[in-house]
Design a protein around this motif. Structure first.
Motif, PDB file in Angstrom:
ATOM      1  N   GLU A 269     -18.090  12.479  -3.629  1.00  0.00           N
ATOM      2  CA  GLU A 269     -17.352  13.641  -3.159  1.00  0.00           C
ATOM      3  C   GLU A 269     -18.187  14.864  -3.499  1.00  0.00           C
ATOM      4  N   LYS A 270     -18.423  15.730  -2.505  1.00  0.00           N
ATOM      5  CA  LYS A 270     -19.262  16.912  -2.711  1.00  0.00           C
ATOM      6  C   LYS A 270     -18.409  18.169  -2.641  1.00  0.00           C
ATOM      7  N   ASN A 271     -18.618  19.068  -3.590  1.00  0.00           N
ATOM      8  CA  ASN A 271     -17.897  20.331  -3.613  1.00  0.00           C
ATOM      9  C   ASN A 271     -18.767  21.435  -3.028  1.00  0.00           C
ATOM     10  N   ALA A 272     -18.149  22.332  -2.291  1.00  0.00           N
ATOM     11  CA  ALA A 272     -18.859  23.469  -1.719  1.00  0.00           C
ATOM     12  C   ALA A 272     -19.157  24.482  -2.820  1.00  0.00           C
ATOM     13  N   VAL A 273     -20.180  25.305  -2.571  1.00  0.00           N
ATOM     14  CA  VAL A 273     -20.591  26.334  -3.519  1.00  0.00           C
ATOM     15  C   VAL A 273     -20.222  27.692  -2.937  1.00  0.00           C
ATOM     16  N   LEU A 274     -19.552  28.508  -3.727  1.00  0.00           N
ATOM     17  CA  LEU A 274     -19.173  29.843  -3.290  1.00  0.00           C
ATOM     18  C   LEU A 274     -20.321  30.807  -3.579  1.00  0.00           C
TER      19      LEU A 274
ATOM     20  N   LEU B 161       0.842  -1.195   0.000  1.00  0.00           N
ATOM     21  CA  LEU B 161       0.000   0.000   0.000  1.00  0.00           C
ATOM     22  C   LEU B 161       0.878   1.245   0.000  1.00  0.00           C
ATOM     23  N   GLN B 162       0.607   2.152  -0.919  1.00  0.00           N
ATOM     24  CA  GLN B 162       1.317   3.419  -0.967  1.00  0.00           C
ATOM     25  C   GLN B 162       0.642   4.417  -0.024  1.00  0.00           C
ATOM     26  N   LYS B 163       1.142   5.641   0.017  1.00  0.00           N
ATOM     27  CA  LYS B 163       0.688   6.647   0.974  1.00  0.00           C
ATOM     28  C   LYS B 163      -0.810   6.943   0.879  1.00  0.00           C
ATOM     29  N   ARG B 164      -1.352   7.095  -0.299  1.00  0.00           N
ATOM     30  CA  ARG B 164      -2.755   7.470  -0.465  1.00  0.00           C
ATOM     31  C   ARG B 164      -3.646   6.282  -0.801  1.00  0.00           C
ATOM     32  N   GLU B 165      -3.273   5.087  -0.395  1.00  0.00           N
ATOM     33  CA  GLU B 165      -4.046   3.900  -0.737  1.00  0.00           C
ATOM     34  C   GLU B 165      -4.542   3.193   0.524  1.00  0.00           C
ATOM     35  N   TYR B 166      -5.610   2.446   0.357  1.00  0.00           N
ATOM     36  CA  TYR B 166      -6.129   1.611   1.438  1.00  0.00           C
ATOM     37  C   TYR B 166      -6.763   0.371   0.818  1.00  0.00           C
ATOM     38  N   VAL B 167      -6.984  -0.621   1.662  1.00  0.00           N
ATOM     39  CA  VAL B 167      -7.620  -1.850   1.199  1.00  0.00           C
ATOM     40  C   VAL B 167      -8.658  -2.271   2.240  1.00  0.00           C
TER      41      VAL B 167
ATOM     42  N   GLY C 169     -10.059  -4.652  -4.228  1.00  0.00           N
ATOM     43  CA  GLY C 169      -8.671  -4.360  -4.540  1.00  0.00           C
ATOM     44  C   GLY C 169      -8.154  -3.174  -3.742  1.00  0.00           C
ATOM     45  N   VAL C 170      -7.063  -2.611  -4.186  1.00  0.00           N
ATOM     46  CA  VAL C 170      -6.478  -1.446  -3.531  1.00  0.00           C
ATOM     47  C   VAL C 170      -7.209  -0.206  -4.032  1.00  0.00           C
ATOM     48  N   GLU C 171      -7.697   0.615  -3.082  1.00  0.00           N
ATOM     49  CA  GLU C 171      -8.454   1.817  -3.421  1.00  0.00           C
ATOM     50  C   GLU C 171      -7.655   3.059  -3.057  1.00  0.00           C
ATOM     51  N   THR C 172      -7.988   4.173  -3.681  1.00  0.00           N
ATOM     52  CA  THR C 172      -7.299   5.437  -3.428  1.00  0.00           C
ATOM     53  C   THR C 172      -8.129   6.294  -2.491  1.00  0.00           C
ATOM     54  N   SER C 173      -7.489   6.827  -1.455  1.00  0.00           N
ATOM     55  CA  SER C 173      -8.199   7.686  -0.509  1.00  0.00           C
ATOM     56  C   SER C 173      -8.428   9.061  -1.122  1.00  0.00           C
ATOM     57  N   ILE C 174      -9.356   9.814  -0.535  1.00  0.00           N
ATOM     58  CA  ILE C 174      -9.708  11.144  -1.024  1.00  0.00           C
ATOM     59  C   ILE C 174      -9.093  12.180  -0.098  1.00  0.00           C
ATOM     60  N   VAL C 175      -8.467  13.188  -0.687  1.00  0.00           N
ATOM     61  CA  VAL C 175      -7.903  14.276   0.104  1.00  0.00           C
ATOM     62  C   VAL C 175      -8.971  15.354   0.242  1.00  0.00           C
ATOM     63  N   ILE C 176      -9.319  15.679   1.487  1.00  0.00           N
ATOM     64  CA  ILE C 176     -10.352  16.668   1.766  1.00  0.00           C
ATOM     65  C   ILE C 176      -9.688  18.002   2.076  1.00  0.00           C
ATOM     66  N   GLY C 177     -10.146  19.037   1.385  1.00  0.00           N
ATOM     67  CA  GLY C 177      -9.629  20.385   1.591  1.00  0.00           C
ATOM     68  C   GLY C 177     -10.736  21.320   2.048  1.00  0.00           C
ATOM     69  N   HIS C 178     -10.582  22.610   1.761  1.00  0.00           N
ATOM     70  CA  HIS C 178     -11.570  23.601   2.176  1.00  0.00           C
ATOM     71  C   HIS C 178     -12.822  23.576   1.312  1.00  0.00           C
ATOM     72  N   THR C 179     -12.704  23.134   0.069  1.00  0.00           N
ATOM     73  CA  THR C 179     -13.832  23.226  -0.856  1.00  0.00           C
ATOM     74  C   THR C 179     -14.527  21.904  -1.155  1.00  0.00           C
ATOM     75  N   ASN C 180     -14.083  20.817  -0.564  1.00  0.00           N
ATOM     76  CA  ASN C 180     -14.740  19.541  -0.833  1.00  0.00           C
ATOM     77  C   ASN C 180     -14.975  18.771   0.463  1.00  0.00           C
TER      78      ASN C 180
ATOM     79  N   ASP D  56     -13.429  16.943   7.718  1.00  0.00           N
ATOM     80  CA  ASP D  56     -12.116  17.050   8.368  1.00  0.00           C
ATOM     81  C   ASP D  56     -11.038  17.105   7.298  1.00  0.00           C
ATOM     82  N   LYS D  57     -10.198  18.115   7.385  1.00  0.00           N
ATOM     83  CA  LYS D  57      -9.164  18.314   6.371  1.00  0.00           C
ATOM     84  C   LYS D  57      -8.120  17.198   6.451  1.00  0.00           C
ATOM     85  N   GLY D  58      -7.660  16.758   5.302  1.00  0.00           N
ATOM     86  CA  GLY D  58      -6.632  15.726   5.245  1.00  0.00           C
ATOM     87  C   GLY D  58      -7.071  14.552   4.400  1.00  0.00           C
ATOM     88  N   MET D  59      -6.350  13.450   4.540  1.00  0.00           N
ATOM     89  CA  MET D  59      -6.608  12.250   3.756  1.00  0.00           C
ATOM     90  C   MET D  59      -7.705  11.427   4.430  1.00  0.00           C
TER      91      MET D  59
END
Length: 126
Positions: A82-87, A3-9, A39-50, A67-70
């Motif tokens: 994944e939901k994006n915020a509306v400005l 598993l790499q840094k942004r992956e999970y199973v 299989g191996v899945e990719t995690s989502i990075v959460i920021g200010h807008t998603n 919560d911000k982060g992976m």
């Protein structure tokens, strides 16, 4: 399993149905009778807008993770989308409907609007 840094199973025990989620980075050796059907899945990075909408498979409850982060889901959780915020600009507004209560409300700008897990954005006006 590597598993790499942004992956999970997601590991599921074939006999008991017990589920566990392991995040990377690491080298993982599954227990006997464990399968990883997705299989191996990719995690989502959460920021200010998603944010991530997640459903618990055992209770059916939904939650919005901001919560911000992976983000790596917990056992028995399913990422719905994944939901994006509306400005909203200073002179704009949005109409939001809550599907649990059936009520609608207005949100006025300026703000970064993130609707909840049981809410729907009906209209944005400027």
């Amino acid at each position: 399993i590597v598993l790499q840094k942004r992956e999970y199973v997601r590991l599921i025990h074939r006999i008991s149905g017990f589920e566990r989620v392991v995040g990377g980075p690491q080298i993982l050796v599954p227990e006997p009778f464990e399968e990883w059907p997705f299989g191996v899945e990719t995690s989502i990075v959460i920021g200010h807008t998603n944010a991530v909408l997640v459903e618990n498979k055992t209770s059916g409850m939904k939650r919005l993770v901001t919560d911000k982060g992976m983000f790596v889901p917990a056992p028995y959780e399913r990422i719905m989308k994944e939901k994006n915020a509306v400005l909203l600009e200073p002179l704009s507004y949005a109409v939001v409907k809550d599907h649990l209560t059936g009520q609608t409300r207005n949100e006025v700008g300026p703000q970064l609007l993130q609707v909840g897990p049981y809410e729907e954005l009906l209209n944005v006006s400027t």
